[in-house]
Design an enzyme around this catalytic site. Structure first.
Site, mmCIF file in Angstrom:
data_model
loop_
_atom_site.group_PDB
_atom_site.id
_atom_site.type_symbol
_atom_site.label_atom_id
_atom_site.label_comp_id
_atom_site.label_asym_id
_atom_site.label_seq_id
_atom_site.Cartn_x
_atom_site.Cartn_y
_atom_site.Cartn_z
ATOM 1 N N GLU A 1 0.637 -21.240 3.568
ATOM 2 C CA GLU A 1 2.182 -21.769 3.204
ATOM 3 C C GLU A 1 1.752 -22.915 2.151
ATOM 4 O OE1 GLU A 1 -0.103 -22.108 5.622
ATOM 5 O OE2 GLU A 1 -0.586 -24.266 6.279
ATOM 6 N N ASN B 1 -3.547 -21.421 0.459
ATOM 7 C CA ASN B 1 -4.660 -21.949 1.465
ATOM 8 C C ASN B 1 -4.538 -20.741 2.753
ATOM 9 O OD1 ASN B 1 -2.295 -21.953 2.864
ATOM 10 N ND2 ASN B 1 -2.601 -23.740 3.998
ATOM 11 N N CYS C 1 -3.659 -19.941 5.440
ATOM 12 C CA CYS C 1 -2.275 -19.489 6.569
ATOM 13 C C CYS C 1 -1.260 -19.221 5.460
ATOM 14 C CB CYS C 1 -2.152 -20.226 7.629
ATOM 15 S SG CYS C 1 -3.382 -20.403 8.711
HETATM 16 O O1 CDP Z 1 -2.157 -27.489 13.707
HETATM 17 P P1 CDP Z 1 -3.275 -27.611 12.745
HETATM 18 O O2 CDP Z 1 -3.243 -29.019 12.075
HETATM 19 O O3 CDP Z 1 -4.585 -27.746 13.711
HETATM 20 O O4 CDP Z 1 -3.147 -26.610 11.747
HETATM 21 P P2 CDP Z 1 -2.055 -25.608 11.226
HETATM 22 O O5 CDP Z 1 -0.980 -26.141 10.739
HETATM 23 O O6 CDP Z 1 -2.221 -24.286 12.336
HETATM 24 O O7 CDP Z 1 -2.693 -24.821 10.070
HETATM 25 C C1 CDP Z 1 -2.774 -25.613 8.649
HETATM 26 C C2 CDP Z 1 -3.778 -25.228 7.886
HETATM 27 O O8 CDP Z 1 -4.871 -25.573 8.214
HETATM 28 C C3 CDP Z 1 -4.095 -23.528 7.679
HETATM 29 O O9 CDP Z 1 -3.196 -23.095 6.720
HETATM 30 C C4 CDP Z 1 -5.516 -23.699 7.054
HETATM 31 O O10 CDP Z 1 -5.634 -24.164 5.640
HETATM 32 C C5 CDP Z 1 -6.117 -24.875 7.918
HETATM 33 N N1 CDP Z 1 -6.934 -24.312 9.098
HETATM 34 C C6 CDP Z 1 -8.035 -24.030 8.980
HETATM 35 O O11 CDP Z 1 -8.829 -24.343 8.203
HETATM 36 N N2 CDP Z 1 -8.893 -23.339 10.167
HETATM 37 C C7 CDP Z 1 -8.111 -23.156 11.176
HETATM 38 N N3 CDP Z 1 -9.039 -22.598 12.132
HETATM 39 C C8 CDP Z 1 -6.767 -23.449 11.244
HETATM 40 C C9 CDP Z 1 -6.198 -23.863 10.317
#
Ligand code: CDP
Length: 571
Positions: free
Chosen positions: A273, A269, A271
């Site tokens: 992970e 994905n 980021c």
């Molecule tokens: O904290 P939150 O649930 O917003 O997200 P995160 O843990 O920072 O990011 C998890 C995943 O959400 C990332 O690896 C992406 O796949 C997705 N993501 C995204 O699509 N767009 C963003 N601006 C941020 C995160």
């Protein structure tokens, strides 16, 4: 409910429901109620007389007490018309115009619903090779990445955030050298993170200083050979220059692929992970470790019993998400339900280390990481087995690596360490497993008004030990680290370490410790100071490989013109 100011701001700006005129029509309590109710309704699928109220209450309390938070799309969309709840997707890109533009369309649909997409461009024929139908010349992966990038630019994710993408190219693709430097101009391909997919063969060739073959994915023929070391040098040069590309260890990722018969993992994905098969999606959720502490007379302790119960409820929550989710594509619906991957992780780890008086950059810090994550991983597997007894295993179980081991899981994976970029702000704790970026920083509000924000636990300790003053907090904010502040006692300095006090080696050791007990992967950025050398970057990339990480992302302070986080005085 006690929410910090930043948390309320984030919730109001992006999560709470508004009416057509843009007026807020939801409170944080109502948001958690909406999410709890909708996710609990998943119990009805498996149980004719479910105690939905009990489940709803459990889910509500976990969120309202800031003990567990699902990924942003679940908070935003659960119980609403859109109803798309996953953060992560991987889409395949085949080597034809139809398949390339199908992928662009599918990505746009996912971005519109709040998810992020990862792609491998490795199946596309190299630039300059022939196109049979037209007799023309192929544009190659990098040209097409630019098209994906423009499409992403035009679609805001769910109207709340711009789409995020991951672009992967295998190191044996003929266009690899151009790919490595495709983000040299930082104004290009801005909606992508890029990573090179490294193979075991390549890593061995680097070590032995040998050549390796580049293969045209279309003809399957070897097009040329390159010296592995030169390619590795180029990756390091570019990562040192502005933090990209990252690297992922593809063969290693596939060694832990729970369902190899369903296909090979080619991408993660955005980021990094969450490695996924084409068309798989995954929903993430994170436990706020800080809320798992109990205060004792002589300090804090982790309440493992509470943690264990929270893990069980979180696995139940995330498994329900899979069933009540509204998927943007039928293929994704099918694939996701075949493996039922979930990704439970943590946030607030750095805060917990402060309270337990354990330095991040120390063997006890790394040992504690192992202990906590092993416990969470074990409990999540127990919870998944329990669910499998009630609801059945994931449908591809017979084709999975668990079959021979007789481990009847409900979910092909249960653990992932997410960045928790926004949900950690909502929960008011440090993000994921990252160290704090600064103990205290200056927020500029209005023209000359300065607001000093100090880590609340540091402030408490500073007052308790009698060295607190506003001037000192400002001085710390400007220095960006406690290291050279003589007013702070040495024992406090040793505990309250921040990203730049921690050597890159300790960053990697911590990432590797978590990886040992995580099914999927670990989101982590290794921070370097601006004077770090290329050799330093090489050492860290090599160490990550040796210690069993699935990938690495680095960032050297000041190496991009606009960076998300910075400390110290700006002129
Ligand atoms: O904290 P939150 O649930 O917003 O997200 P995160 O843990 O920072 O990011 C998890 C995943 O959400 C990332 O690896 C992406 O796949 C997705 N993501 C995204 O699509 N767009 C963003 N601006 C941020 C995160």
């Amino acid at each position: 409910m006690k929410l910090r100011e930043n948390s309320i701001t984030v919730l109001e700006n992006r999560y709470l429901t508004r009416d057509e005129k843009g007026n807020l029509i939801e409170t944080p309590e109502q948001l958690f109620r909406r999410v709890a109710k909708y996710i609990a309704s998943g119990d009805k699928i498996y149980n004719k007389e479910p105690n939905i109220e009990k489940t709803e209450e459990e889910f509500y309390n976990m969120m309202a007490n800031l003990e567990f938070m699902p990924n942003s799309p679940t908070l935003m969309n659960a119980g609403k018309e859109l109803g798309q709840l996953s953060a992560c997707f991987v889409l395949p890109i085949g080597d034809s115009m139809e398949e390339i533009f199908d992928a662009i369309k599918n990505a746009a649909l996912i971005h519109k619903s709040g998810g992020g997409t990862g792609f491998s461009f490795s199946r596309l024929r190299p630039s300059g090779s022939t196109v049979k139908s037209t007799g023309g010349v192929a544009s190659g992966p990098i040209s097409f990445m630019k098209v994906f990038n423009s499409a992403t630019e035009a679609v805001k994710q769910g109207g709340t955030r711009r789409g995020a993408n991951m672009g992967i190219l295998r190191v044996d693709h003929p266009d690899i050298m151009d790919f490595i430097s495709c983000k040299k101009d930082t104004s290009e391909i801005t909606n992508f993170n890029i990573s090179v997919g490294l193979t075991e063969e390549f890593m061995n060739a680097v070590e032995k200083d040998e050549e390796y073959s580049l293969i045209d994915p279309h003809t399957k023929k070897i097009t040329s050979k390159l010296k592995a070391k030169e390619v590795f040098d180029h990756i390091i040069e570019m990562a040192w220059t502005n933090g990209e590309p990252g690297i992922i260890f593809l063969d290693r990722i596939n060694k832990t692929n729970p369902t190899p018969q369903l296909g090979e993992v080619e991408s993660t994905n955005p980021c990094g992970e969450q490695p996924l098969l084409p068309y798989e999606s995954c929903n993430l959720g994170s436990i706020n470790l800080d809320s798992m502490l109990i205060k004792k007379d002589n300090g804090y302790e982790i309440d493992y019993e509470k943690l264990g119960k929270t893990v069980e409820k979180s696995v139940h929550f995330l498994d329900n998400v899979i069933d009540v989710n509204k998927y943007p594509l039928n293929e994704i619906d099918d694939m996701t339900k075949k493996t039922r991957k979930i990704g439970l992780g943590i946030m607030g780890f750095a805060d917990v280390l402060f309270k337990l008086k354990v330095p991040y950059n120390s063997q006890p810090g790394v040992d504690l990481a192992r202990k906590i994550m092993k416990y969470i991983d074990d409990k999540s597997k127990e919870a998944s087995i329990k669910l499998a007894k009630e609801r059945g295993t994931f449908s591809a179980y017979e084709e999975s690596i668990y079959k021979d081991k007789d481990l009847e899981f409900r979910n092909a994976t249960t653990t992932t360490i997410a960045p928790t970029g926004t949900i950690s702000i909502i929960s008011g704790v440090s993000s994921g497993i990252e160290p704090l970026f600064a103990i205290s920083f200056v927020r500029n509000v209005m023209d000359n008004d300065k607001l000093i924000e100090v880590h609340p636990y540091f402030e408490e300790i500073a007052k308790e030990r009698g060295f607190y003053s506003e001037d000192l907090m400002e001085k710390i904010a400007e220095a960006g680290t406690l290291a050279h502040i003589k007013e702070v006692p040495e024992d406090i300095k040793r505990i309250f370490v921040t990203a730049h006090d921690i050597s890159p080696e300790w960053h990697i050791k911590m990432q590797a410790a978590f990886q040992e007990y995580v099914d999927n992967a670990v989101s982590k950025t290794v921070n370097f100071t601006s004077d770090a050398t290329r050799e330093d970057v090489r050492e860290v990339y090599t160490l990550a490989y040796k210690l069993g990480c699935k990938g690495v992302t680095i960032y050297r302070d000041g190496s991009r013109q606009s960076q998300v986080l910075s400390v110290g005085k700006k002129d």
